[in-house]
Design an enzyme around this catalytic site. Structure first.
Site, short mmCIF file in Angstrom:
data_model
loop_
_atom_site.label_atom_id
_atom_site.label_comp_id
_atom_site.label_asym_id
_atom_site.label_seq_id
_atom_site.Cartn_x
_atom_site.Cartn_y
_atom_site.Cartn_z
CB SER A 19 -0.97 0.00 1.19
OG SER A 19 -1.95 -1.00 1.02
CB THR A 64 -4.71 -5.07 5.61
OG1 THR A 64 -4.68 -6.31 4.92
CG2 THR A 64 -3.52 -4.94 6.54
CE LYS A 68 -9.52 -5.89 4.42
NZ LYS A 68 -9.76 -6.45 3.07
CG ASN A 89 -11.14 -1.54 2.13
OD1 ASN A 89 -11.96 -0.62 2.15
ND2 ASN A 89 -10.65 -2.02 1.00
CG ASP A 105 -11.60 -5.25 -0.03
OD1 ASP A 105 -10.58 -4.63 -0.38
OD2 ASP A 105 -11.73 -5.78 1.10
CB ALA A 136 -12.32 -12.42 1.33
NE ARG A 157 -13.49 -26.12 5.42
CZ ARG A 157 -12.27 -25.80 5.82
NH1 ARG A 157 -11.23 -26.51 5.43
NH2 ARG A 157 -12.08 -24.76 6.60
CB THR A 158 -19.22 -24.38 6.86
OG1 THR A 158 -18.02 -24.91 7.41
CG2 THR A 158 -20.35 -24.50 7.86
CG MET A 220 -10.79 -12.11 -4.45
SD MET A 220 -12.28 -12.06 -3.42
CE MET A 220 -11.85 -10.81 -2.22
CE1 TYR A 222 0.30 -8.37 -2.58
CE2 TYR A 222 -1.94 -8.21 -1.73
CZ TYR A 222 -0.59 -7.95 -1.60
OH TYR A 222 -0.13 -7.27 -0.50
#
Length: 276
Positions: A19, A64, A68, A89, A105, A136, A157-158, A220, A222
């Site tokens: 950043s 970050t 958040k 954010n 975001d 996210a 997954r859940t 998402m 990087y």
């Protein structure tokens, strides 16, 4: 001596953050004078850290992981996107001394997808799979439904967590959105977005390769050739990209909130080596 406006990113850890480099480039490109730092807050000391920053004359903060959610609770008010995501954010110090929390975001993701994927330009064009239902995913799900997604499938997954996010989205959008567990996913997606935490551990969500075949896959996280990008290409995706462009784009929206001008992305993307 002229006073230089101070901004920063707060996180833990934060030493790796790009950043400062991004915002310093934005400032040069737009003729702005500012200082931008990294601040590592103790895991139990977010509120005290940001209070000290603003008390010392700070003008705005990026936030970050893992703060958040803390930021969303700390600010005086939240934008619609931040309220839905339950995550902030970007913190803006208002003229009256109050603070507003934003979540840029999702806007950053949308802008980067439009850059990378011509088919994403326009509303309601793509069948989209969003992997993950945590913070996210919450940050980008609403902008996706407000923009390019004609249908949104959220896989997690859940399952219960995905169903909760779907229920929240149903209250604000009439476009079809469904929740599916990883092991029940089909294919036929135009765009697959990885918003799981697996990428932080250089891992891949536990889905079958057939799910992403022919799709444009976006991680998402990087870092160039991420595990998800590599796996996607090997599994038959049409193309894959990491989240560096999203990082730069969400920063550009934050810069505009603070300084009133949105910088051009391309010079910074070129400096950082983002693909196009």
């Amino acid at each position: 001596m002229a006073v230089v406006d101070r901004y920063a990113v707060v996180g833990n850890p934060v030493s790796h953050s790009l950043s400062p480099r991004i915002h310093e480039a934005f400032a040069r490109d737009t003729g702005q004078s500012l200082r931008y730092d990294r601040i590592e807050a103790p895991l139990d000391g977010f509120a005290e850290t940001v209070q000290q920053f603003f008390a010392a004359g700070g003008r705005g903060l990026n936030v970050t992981v893992p703060f958040k959610g803390d930021a969303a609770r700390w600010v005086d008010r939240r934008s619609d996107h931040a309220a839905f995501a339950k995550a902030v954010n970007t913190i803006v110090l208002e003229p009256d001394g109050s603070t507003t929390g934003h979540n840029t975001d999702g806007l950053g993701l949308m802008l980067d997808l439009e850059r990378l994927l011509p088919a994403a330009r326009g509303d309601g064009r793509l069948r989209v799979l969003l992997l993950g239902a945590g913070g996210a995913a919450r940050g980008v799900a609403r902008p996706l439904l407000e923009g390019l997604a004609r249908e949104l499938v959220i896989a997690n997954r859940t399952l219960a967590r995905a169903e909760e996010l779907v229920a929240n989205l149903d209250e604000i959008s009439d476009r079809p959105v469904t929740a599916v567990p990883f092991n029940k996913l089909d294919g036929g997606f135009d765009l697959v977005i990885n918003a799981t935490s697996a990428g932080l551990d250089d891992a891949v969500p536990t889905i079958e390769p057939a799910v992403i075949q022919g799709a444009f896959c976006y991680d998402m996280v990087y870092g160039g050739e991420t595990a998800f990008c590599r796996w996607s290409r090997e599994s038959g995706a049409s193309a894959a990209a990491d989240g560096l462009g999203m990082l730069v784009a969400q920063a550009a929206f934050a810069f505009k909130l603070w300084r009133g001008v949105r910088p051009d992305l391309e010079p910074v993307l070129s400096q950082l080596g983002a693909g196009s």
